[in-house]
Design a protein around this motif. Structure first.
Motif, PDB file in Angstrom:
ATOM      1  N   ILE A 103       0.851  -1.189   0.000  1.00 31.41           N
ATOM      2  CA  ILE A 103       0.000   0.000   0.000  1.00 31.41           C
ATOM      3  C   ILE A 103       0.886   1.237   0.000  1.00 31.41           C
ATOM      4  CG2 ILE A 103      -0.223   0.107   2.530  1.00 31.41           C
ATOM      5  CD1 ILE A 103      -3.196   1.046   1.994  1.00 31.41           C
ATOM      6  N   VAL A 104       0.378   2.294  -0.634  1.00 28.44           N
ATOM      7  CA  VAL A 104       1.037   3.599  -0.626  1.00 28.44           C
ATOM      8  C   VAL A 104       0.036   4.610  -0.100  1.00 28.44           C
ATOM      9  CG1 VAL A 104       1.974   5.463  -2.060  1.00 28.44           C
ATOM     10  CG2 VAL A 104       2.621   3.084  -2.525  1.00 28.44           C
ATOM     11  N   LEU A 105       0.473   5.437   0.858  1.00 23.66           N
ATOM     12  CA  LEU A 105      -0.336   6.533   1.384  1.00 23.66           C
ATOM     13  C   LEU A 105       0.244   7.824   0.837  1.00 23.66           C
ATOM     14  CD1 LEU A 105      -0.691   4.153   3.435  1.00 23.66           C
ATOM     15  CD2 LEU A 105      -1.195   5.888   5.131  1.00 23.66           C
ATOM     16  N   ASP A 106      -0.578   8.587   0.103  1.00 25.21           N
ATOM     17  CA  ASP A 106      -0.109   9.806  -0.549  1.00 25.21           C
ATOM     18  C   ASP A 106      -1.256  10.807  -0.569  1.00 25.21           C
ATOM     19  OD1 ASP A 106       0.982  11.683  -2.669  1.00 25.21           O
ATOM     20  OD2 ASP A 106       2.481  10.090  -2.827  1.00 25.21           O
ATOM     21  N   ASP A 107      -0.938  12.065  -0.824  1.00 22.77           N
ATOM     22  CA  ASP A 107      -1.967  13.099  -0.877  1.00 22.77           C
ATOM     23  C   ASP A 107      -2.331  13.501  -2.300  1.00 22.77           C
ATOM     24  OD1 ASP A 107      -0.327  16.195  -1.040  1.00 22.77           O
ATOM     25  OD2 ASP A 107       0.718  14.285  -1.006  1.00 22.77           O
ATOM     26  N   THR A 108      -1.670  12.905  -3.292  1.00 19.56           N
ATOM     27  CA  THR A 108      -1.887  13.295  -4.682  1.00 19.56           C
ATOM     28  C   THR A 108      -2.660  12.206  -5.424  1.00 19.56           C
ATOM     29  OG1 THR A 108       0.179  14.544  -4.600  1.00 19.56           O
ATOM     30  CG2 THR A 108      -0.735  14.084  -6.789  1.00 19.56           C
ATOM     31  N   PRO A 109      -3.932  12.441  -5.716  1.00 20.88           N
ATOM     32  CA  PRO A 109      -4.775  11.403  -6.316  1.00 20.88           C
ATOM     33  C   PRO A 109      -4.265  10.808  -7.626  1.00 20.88           C
ATOM     34  CG  PRO A 109      -6.128  13.223  -5.545  1.00 20.88           C
ATOM     35  CD  PRO A 109      -4.697  13.660  -5.422  1.00 20.88           C
ATOM     36  N   ILE A 110      -3.656  11.612  -8.495  1.00 24.77           N
ATOM     37  CA  ILE A 110      -3.278  11.102  -9.815  1.00 24.77           C
ATOM     38  C   ILE A 110      -2.251   9.977  -9.736  1.00 24.77           C
ATOM     39  CG2 ILE A 110      -1.444  12.757 -10.336  1.00 24.77           C
ATOM     40  CD1 ILE A 110      -3.008  12.705 -13.239  1.00 24.77           C
ATOM     41  N   TYR A 111      -1.428   9.947  -8.695  1.00 23.72           N
ATOM     42  CA  TYR A 111      -0.430   8.878  -8.579  1.00 23.72           C
ATOM     43  C   TYR A 111      -1.113   7.511  -8.499  1.00 23.72           C
ATOM     44  CZ  TYR A 111       2.873  12.639  -7.326  1.00 23.72           C
ATOM     45  OH  TYR A 111       3.643  13.773  -7.310  1.00 23.72           O
ATOM     46  N   GLY A 112      -2.295   7.476  -7.920  1.00 23.86           N
ATOM     47  CA  GLY A 112      -3.030   6.221  -7.782  1.00 23.86           C
ATOM     48  C   GLY A 112      -3.401   5.588  -9.107  1.00 23.86           C
ATOM     49  N   GLU A 113      -3.524   6.399 -10.151  1.00 25.13           N
ATOM     50  CA  GLU A 113      -3.862   5.874 -11.476  1.00 25.13           C
ATOM     51  C   GLU A 113      -2.754   4.986 -12.039  1.00 25.13           C
ATOM     52  OE1 GLU A 113      -5.188   8.940 -14.159  1.00 25.13           O
ATOM     53  OE2 GLU A 113      -6.375   9.890 -12.557  1.00 25.13           O
ATOM     54  N   TYR A 114      -1.557   5.088 -11.474  1.00 23.08           N
ATOM     55  CA  TYR A 114      -0.412   4.329 -11.964  1.00 23.08           C
ATOM     56  C   TYR A 114       0.004   3.204 -11.015  1.00 23.08           C
ATOM     57  CZ  TYR A 114      -0.312   8.229 -15.139  1.00 23.08           C
ATOM     58  OH  TYR A 114      -0.665   9.162 -16.082  1.00 23.08           O
ATOM     59  N   MET A 115      -0.815   2.922 -10.027  1.00 21.52           N
ATOM     60  CA  MET A 115      -0.552   1.818  -9.108  1.00 21.52           C
ATOM     61  C   MET A 115      -1.244   0.578  -9.663  1.00 21.52           C
ATOM     62  SD  MET A 115       1.175   3.040  -6.434  1.00 21.52           S
ATOM     63  CE  MET A 115       1.702   4.721  -6.086  1.00 21.52           C
ATOM     64  N   LYS A 116      -0.462  -0.408 -10.118  1.00 21.09           N
ATOM     65  CA  LYS A 116      -1.051  -1.599 -10.736  1.00 21.09           C
ATOM     66  C   LYS A 116      -1.454  -2.626  -9.691  1.00 21.09           C
ATOM     67  CE  LYS A 116       1.261  -1.130 -15.153  1.00 21.09           C
ATOM     68  NZ  LYS A 116       2.188  -1.685 -16.100  1.00 21.09           N
ATOM     69  N   ASP A 117      -0.505  -3.148  -8.972  1.00 27.21           N
ATOM     70  CA  ASP A 117      -0.768  -4.200  -7.986  1.00 27.21           C
ATOM     71  C   ASP A 117      -0.566  -3.704  -6.559  1.00 27.21           C
ATOM     72  OD1 ASP A 117      -1.351  -6.135  -9.940  1.00 27.21           O
ATOM     73  OD2 ASP A 117       0.783  -6.468 -10.286  1.00 27.21           O
ATOM     74  N   THR A 118      -0.630  -2.408  -6.376  1.00 28.07           N
ATOM     75  CA  THR A 118      -0.414  -1.807  -5.064  1.00 28.07           C
ATOM     76  C   THR A 118      -1.669  -1.050  -4.660  1.00 28.07           C
ATOM     77  OG1 THR A 118       1.951  -1.529  -5.546  1.00 28.07           O
ATOM     78  CG2 THR A 118       1.055  -0.214  -3.751  1.00 28.07           C
ATOM     79  N   SER A 119      -2.151  -1.305  -3.460  1.00 31.24           N
ATOM     80  CA  SER A 119      -3.274  -0.519  -2.949  1.00 31.24           C
ATOM     81  C   SER A 119      -2.791   0.909  -2.734  1.00 31.24           C
ATOM     82  CB  SER A 119      -3.777  -1.100  -1.624  1.00 31.24           C
ATOM     83  OG  SER A 119      -4.335  -2.373  -1.843  1.00 31.24           O
ATOM     84  N   TYR A 120      -3.712   1.858  -2.871  1.00 25.88           N
ATOM     85  CA  TYR A 120      -3.355   3.268  -2.820  1.00 25.88           C
ATOM     86  C   TYR A 120      -4.385   4.005  -1.982  1.00 25.88           C
ATOM     87  CZ  TYR A 120      -1.981   7.890  -4.521  1.00 25.88           C
ATOM     88  OH  TYR A 120      -1.554   9.175  -4.615  1.00 25.88           O
ATOM     89  N   ALA A 121      -3.932   4.747  -0.986  1.00 26.46           N
ATOM     90  CA  ALA A 121      -4.833   5.511  -0.133  1.00 26.46           C
ATOM     91  C   ALA A 121      -4.532   6.995  -0.282  1.00 26.46           C
ATOM     92  CB  ALA A 121      -4.679   5.088   1.326  1.00 26.46           C
ATOM     93  N   ILE A 122      -5.562   7.765  -0.583  1.00 29.81           N
ATOM     94  CA  ILE A 122      -5.427   9.214  -0.656  1.00 29.81           C
ATOM     95  C   ILE A 122      -5.573   9.743   0.763  1.00 29.81           C
ATOM     96  CG2 ILE A 122      -6.337  11.352  -1.642  1.00 29.81           C
ATOM     97  CD1 ILE A 122      -5.578   9.390  -3.824  1.00 29.81           C
ATOM     98  N   CYS A 123      -4.576  10.479   1.213  1.00 31.50           N
ATOM     99  CA  CYS A 123      -4.585  10.979   2.592  1.00 31.50           C
ATOM    100  C   CYS A 123      -4.774  12.485   2.633  1.00 31.50           C
ATOM    101  CB  CYS A 123      -3.260  10.667   3.279  1.00 31.50           C
ATOM    102  SG  CYS A 123      -3.015   8.940   3.594  1.00 31.50           S
ATOM    103  N   LYS A 124      -5.662  12.900   3.471  1.00 32.43           N
ATOM    104  CA  LYS A 124      -5.756  14.305   3.849  1.00 32.43           C
ATOM    105  C   LYS A 124      -5.514  14.290   5.349  1.00 32.43           C
ATOM    106  CE  LYS A 124      -8.663  18.330   4.206  1.00 32.43           C
ATOM    107  NZ  LYS A 124      -9.980  18.921   3.991  1.00 32.43           N
TER     108      LYS A 124
END
Length: 141
Positions: A103-124
């Motif tokens: 999993i990756v925790l990040d604040d930038t939504p567009i990065y999630g579009e490039y996560m193939k096999d990794t869960s992605y959480a948008i953090c505020k």
């Protein structure tokens, strides 16, 4: 477990929490990968140490592309490195795939579009002192 944490606007908005999380994950045999657009410098390492962070690996989008032949990189007025939007936005996803992050925790939504096999959480992240995400600088033309 392998966790990717963005430095600016995630870790730095609640360093007390993320330092405890990073220590617990590593103590349990997991990995913490800190992700940033900034070049890795003594300033960045000092910032992380001052937060009490522990980590397995440190990834920089800027340093990644500096090592790639044929990639056009430029600097803005503040001296920050940049590459094309597509290259910049997909870098964390490429890294997550290469490292097998869970999993990756990040604040930038567009990065999630490039996560193939990794869960992605948008953090505020709004911590107890009220620090909240502010808009990032826009890419220069």
């Amino acid at each position: 477990m392998k966790i990717g944490l963005d430095l600016h606007h995630v870790i730095d908005h609640d360093p007390k929490f993320f330092s405890k999380l990073s220590a617990a994950v590593i103590a349990a045999g997991g990995e913490i990968h800190i992700l940033t657009g900034s070049e890795i410098s003594e300033k960045i390492i000092s910032e992380l140490k001052n937060y009490g962070m522990v980590w397995t690996k440190l990834f920089s989008i800027a340093d990644y592309y500096k090592a790639q032949p044929g990639v056009k990189m430029w600097r803005d007025k503040e001296g920050r490195p940049w590459v094309s939007d597509l290259e910049w936005n997909c870098a964390k996803g490429l890294y997550a795939e290469q490292e097998g992050l869970d999993i990756v925790l990040d604040d930038t939504p567009i990065y999630g579009e490039y996560m193939k096999d990794t869960s992605y959480a948008i953090c505020k992240v709004v911590n107890k002192s009220g620090i909240e995400h502010r808009p990032k600088a826009k890419m220069p033309p």
